[in-house]
Design an enzyme around this catalytic site. Sequence first.
Site, PDB file in Angstrom:
ATOM      1  CG  ASN A 107      -2.164  -0.879   0.943  1.00 47.24           C
ATOM      2  OD1 ASN A 107      -3.025  -0.527   0.143  1.00 47.24           O
ATOM      3  ND2 ASN A 107      -2.218  -2.033   1.591  1.00 47.24           N
ATOM      4  NE  ARG A 130       2.153  -0.645  22.707  1.00 43.93           N
ATOM      5  CZ  ARG A 130       2.295  -1.316  21.576  1.00 43.93           C
ATOM      6  NH1 ARG A 130       3.119  -2.346  21.503  1.00 43.93           N
ATOM      7  NH2 ARG A 130       1.660  -0.946  20.496  1.00 43.93           N
ATOM      8  CG  HIS A 171     -10.418  -3.163   7.871  1.00 38.87           C
ATOM      9  ND1 HIS A 171      -9.635  -3.778   8.829  1.00 38.87           N
ATOM     10  CD2 HIS A 171     -11.488  -3.977   7.677  1.00 38.87           C
ATOM     11  CE1 HIS A 171     -10.217  -4.903   9.208  1.00 38.87           C
ATOM     12  NE2 HIS A 171     -11.339  -5.047   8.521  1.00 38.87           N
ATOM     13  CG  ASP A 185     -10.857  -1.906  12.026  1.00 44.73           C
ATOM     14  OD1 ASP A 185      -9.879  -1.237  11.654  1.00 44.73           O
ATOM     15  OD2 ASP A 185     -10.808  -3.143  12.195  1.00 44.73           O
ATOM     16  CG  ASN A 229      -6.384   1.414   9.185  1.00 42.38           C
ATOM     17  OD1 ASN A 229      -5.242   1.051   8.906  1.00 42.38           O
ATOM     18  ND2 ASN A 229      -7.327   0.553   9.547  1.00 42.38           N
TER      19      ASN A 229
HETATM   20  C1  GRF Z   1      -3.236  -4.913   3.776  1.00 44.50           C
HETATM   21  O1  GRF Z   1      -4.146  -5.938   3.458  1.00 44.50           O
HETATM   22  C2  GRF Z   1      -3.919  -3.880   4.624  1.00 44.50           C
HETATM   23  O2  GRF Z   1      -5.245  -3.678   4.281  1.00 44.50           O
HETATM   24  C3  GRF Z   1      -3.833  -4.495   5.972  1.00 44.50           C
HETATM   25  O3  GRF Z   1      -2.568  -5.124   6.010  1.00 44.50           O
HETATM   26  C4  GRF Z   1      -2.143  -5.431   4.700  1.00 44.50           C
HETATM   27  C5  GRF Z   1      -0.823  -4.735   4.506  1.00 44.50           C
HETATM   28  O4  GRF Z   1      -0.223  -4.936   3.300  1.00 44.50           O
HETATM   29  N1  GRF Z   1      -4.105  -3.532   6.994  1.00 44.50           N
HETATM   30  P1  GRF Z   1       1.017  -4.053   2.817  1.00 44.50           P
HETATM   31  O5  GRF Z   1       2.031  -4.005   3.953  1.00 44.50           O
HETATM   32  O6  GRF Z   1       0.528  -2.690   2.449  1.00 44.50           O
HETATM   33  O7  GRF Z   1       1.559  -4.812   1.645  1.00 44.50           O
END
Ligand code: GRF
Length: 219
Positions: free
Chosen positions: A19, A71, A115, A156, A113
């Site tokens: 991504n 943490r 999802h 989420d 984010n």
């Molecule tokens: C993706 O499926 C995203 O939606 C989820 O984790 C995965 C990450 O993939 N939260 P990348 O690291 O972007 O390849």
Amino acid sequence: MSDGKKLRAAVLVSGGGTNLQALIDSVRDGRVRNTEIICVISNNPGAYALKRAEKAGIPHETISPKDYPDREAFDSALTDRLISLKPGLIVLAGCLLKIPPALIAAFPNRIINIHPALIPAFSGKGYYGLRVHEAALKRGVRVSGATVHFVNDELDGGPIILQKAVSVLEDDTPEVLQRRIMEEAEWKILPQAVDLIAAGRVYVDENGRVRTDGAREVI
Ligand code: GRF
């Protein structure tokens, strides 16, 4: 940013970074306009996403919980670092961290984010990575997809910006479905959401719902 200044986007990652790559490519080829990726931060030093940032010449760093006594110390370090970068937007691109409440409070409706399901389906506690797709296949849904949303205190549960549906096929495995959802949905709607935000076309109304200035039709 409607005032002509570039949107300064910081990207948080944990893994492979496809991504992130989609975002880098889209900024480069102009599908995402008026945006600069100022920094990539990973909680995992081994994340391939860091290599992608390096190859693209984008500043990158690791902030790992393992380097802090507890943490709380980690959460403050991450929050302070992001505040110091002064991003206009924080993009969680495959980021598996629980985002510290202080960070969410410091950037209201400024953290997004991606999802890999159509929220509210297969979302919330325990739904991450392949588990999302395993659950979708187990339930036998005919469509799944991806959602870009703002991050708030509810996992989420923040306002939804964009969603895209993807067909589920009868012989899909979780891995095959995951890949199709990435290719057909995630890699498109995450950059598109950033472009819309950079253009100042996304805002959250008084009912906590996103208005995108007619942009839903351009997907
Ligand atoms: C993706 O499926 C995203 O939606 C989820 O984790 C995965 C990450 O993939 N939260 P990348 O690291 O972007 O390849």
